[in-house]
Design a protein around this motif. Structure first.
Motif, PDB file in Angstrom:
ATOM      1  N   SER A  90      12.013  14.713  69.442  1.00  0.00           N
ATOM      2  CA  SER A  90      13.596  15.274  68.726  1.00  0.00           C
ATOM      3  C   SER A  90      14.906  14.829  69.051  1.00  0.00           C
ATOM      4  O   SER A  90      15.710  13.604  69.831  1.00  0.00           O
ATOM      5  CB  SER A  90      13.982  16.732  69.333  1.00  0.00           C
ATOM      6  OG  SER A  90      15.150  17.243  68.780  1.00  0.00           O
TER       7      SER A  90
ATOM      8  N   PRO B 132      16.971  18.617  65.298  1.00  0.00           N
ATOM      9  CA  PRO B 132      16.897  18.953  65.711  1.00  0.00           C
ATOM     10  C   PRO B 132      15.521  19.734  66.914  1.00  0.00           C
ATOM     11  O   PRO B 132      14.949  20.141  66.235  1.00  0.00           O
ATOM     12  CB  PRO B 132      17.673  20.531  65.438  1.00  0.00           C
ATOM     13  CG  PRO B 132      17.521  20.418  63.857  1.00  0.00           C
ATOM     14  CD  PRO B 132      17.134  18.671  63.964  1.00  0.00           C
TER      15      PRO B 132
ATOM     16  N   ASP C 230      16.058  25.675  72.772  1.00  0.00           N
ATOM     17  CA  ASP C 230      16.880  23.985  72.953  1.00  0.00           C
ATOM     18  C   ASP C 230      16.784  24.083  74.861  1.00  0.00           C
ATOM     19  O   ASP C 230      16.194  23.487  75.803  1.00  0.00           O
ATOM     20  CB  ASP C 230      18.059  23.407  72.742  1.00  0.00           C
ATOM     21  CG  ASP C 230      18.331  23.342  71.260  1.00  0.00           C
ATOM     22  OD1 ASP C 230      16.420  23.437  70.815  1.00  0.00           O
ATOM     23  OD2 ASP C 230      18.614  22.951  70.564  1.00  0.00           O
TER      24      ASP C 230
ATOM     25  N   SER D 192      12.453  21.586  62.579  1.00  0.00           N
ATOM     26  CA  SER D 192      12.809  21.095  63.846  1.00  0.00           C
ATOM     27  C   SER D 192      11.564  20.547  64.345  1.00  0.00           C
ATOM     28  O   SER D 192      10.661  21.004  63.711  1.00  0.00           O
ATOM     29  CB  SER D 192      13.239  21.703  64.987  1.00  0.00           C
ATOM     30  OG  SER D 192      12.907  23.448  64.840  1.00  0.00           O
TER      31      SER D 192
END
Length: 427
Positions: A161, A180, A188, A368
């Protein structure tokens, strides 16, 4: 209040009379003036607005019991307003007031300079602390062979990412507009903090220190949204971690790993929270995100996939949006109803009263990197973290392990027998 009028030497008789009437007061009351300017002007044939200037040019009032608190100079008033607004016990003459202002300006300038010096000292102290921390990080990087599988997965997701083109540093979460890291910003932060504490992500050079501070407890506080980091390993090692993450091996050991399961739960929970916040904002609603709601979503995810939960959340928010239209219902009331709506709809689906509808992934909530690594790469099914529950994904492998354990126990109960095995020489 004791006062007396002092006149200019060459004052005319008429002007003297005007000044006397202007300053005449009842019983020396500060604002008890006997004549108005209109009355004086009418008597002497002047415009009433010209009376104050006429008086000011021909006389002044000496306030005998008001002296400058610094030099003792007696106060002189040229207009009625000056007398009315006068603070007898704290008056300063113009010269002393100017001196005071100059002193205050000097003191303020010295204060600013002192604060600037102190801020620079604190900044330099923080920079030195951060440099020392970075140096200690570099000496405490764990060997790549000692990393557990879950931490390797977390690092792999971060590389995929946030890895810069050179694979030497990360880009910031703020600048990441493609894949993401996780479905939810708080997750995160949790991932980056976890890897940072393990010394798998290192502090970058001094130009990015603006996003790092040192608190009173001498602990680093990092703005994970804007900060960037160096990877602790070289490009070859990082590539190896990525290849291993996509190899889909050791599934049996992963599904019984509590850390692996915990991160999988976090991913699915993040998918739900992110979607809930977005759908609520679109309807100008803001449900309180607390432990109660999180516990509810966890309970729902034990039985429903994220796909089904997106359907439940959509229906719950739409119901709350309709609730606002009723009399005396505020948006706060409607926002607070969302949690109850989720519980109600989940109960109907769980009991079989409602069909278990599924949603497709919303384009505003793309898959993600973390979901790919922890779900797709491990189980070999596209976006399986969205379409399946953890139990549906884990159960085949836990059942397989249980069967294997039964087989081994059966083998262990067999009577001891001598076996002779011959292996031909390999040419």
């Amino acid at each position: 209040m004791k006062t007396e009028v002092e006149y200019e030497k060459n004052i005319t008789y008429i002007n003297k009379l005007i000044c006397e009437k202007y300053w005449s007061r009842e019983s020396d009351k500060r604002s008890g003036f006997i004549y108005t300017c209109k009355e004086i002007g009418r008597e002497f044939g002047f415009k009433h607005q010209d009376i104050p200037s006429t008086v000011k040019g021909n006389a002044h009032l000496v306030v005998l019991d008001c002296q400058c608190i610094v030099c003792g100079k007696t106060k002189i008033c040229h207009t009625r307003s000056q007398l009315i607004q006068l603070s007898i016990d704290s008056w300063r003459c113009d010269e002393c007031w100017d001196t005071l202002q100059e002193k205050r300006e000097r003191e303020y300038l010295e204060y600013r300079l002192q604060q600037k010096r102190l801020k620079e000292e604190q900044r330099q102290s923080a920079v030195n602390y951060i440099k020392d921390y970075k140096n200690s990080q570099s000496t405490e990087v764990p060997s790549i062979t000692t990393l557990n599988e879950v931490d390797r997965f977390l690092l792999a997701a971060t590389i995929e990412s946030l890895g810069a083109e050179s694979l030497e540093t990360t880009i910031s979460l703020r600048d990441n507009l493609s894949l993401p890291l996780s479905p939810f910003f708080r997750l995160d932060q949790k991932i980056l903090h976890h890897l940072f504490k393990l010394n798998l992500l290192l502090l970058t050079p001094e130009e990015s220190y603006e996003y790092i501070s040192v608190n009173e407890e001498q602990e680093l506080e990092i703005d994970y949204y804007q900060a960037t980091f160096e990877f602790a390993y070289n490009t070859n090692d990082l590539t190896e971690i990525m290849v291993d993450a996509k190899a889909r091996k050791n599934i049996n050991s992963l599904v019984v790993n509590t850390q692996f399961e915990m991160w999988c739960q976090q991913i699915q929970l993040g998918e739900c929270l992110s979607y809930l916040i977005t759908r609520s904002k679109l309807n100008n609603l803001a449900p309180p995100i607390g432990e109660k709601l999180v516990s509810l979503l966890r309970a729902c995810l034990a039985e429903c996939s994220v796909s089904v939960m997106h359907y439940i959340i959509y229906k719950a928010v739409e119901s709350a949006a309709a609730y606002v239209q009723k009399p005396n219902i505020t948006r706060k009331h409607a926002s607070n109803s969302i949690s109850g709506n989720i519980e109600r709809i989940f109960g109907k689906i769980s009991s079989g009263s409602w069909h278990r509808n599924k949603s497709f992934r919303d384009v505003s909530h793309p898959q993600s990197a973390m979901a790919k690594v922890f779900f797709d790469y491990v189980f070999g099914i596209e976006d399986c973290g969205f379409h399946y529950t953890l139990d549906e994904l884990f159960k085949p492998y836990t059942l397989q392990q249980a069967i294997e354990q039964v087989d081994y126990s059966t083998l262990g109960s067999m009577q001891s027998t001598n076996y002779s095995i011959t292996i031909n020489d390999l040419k």
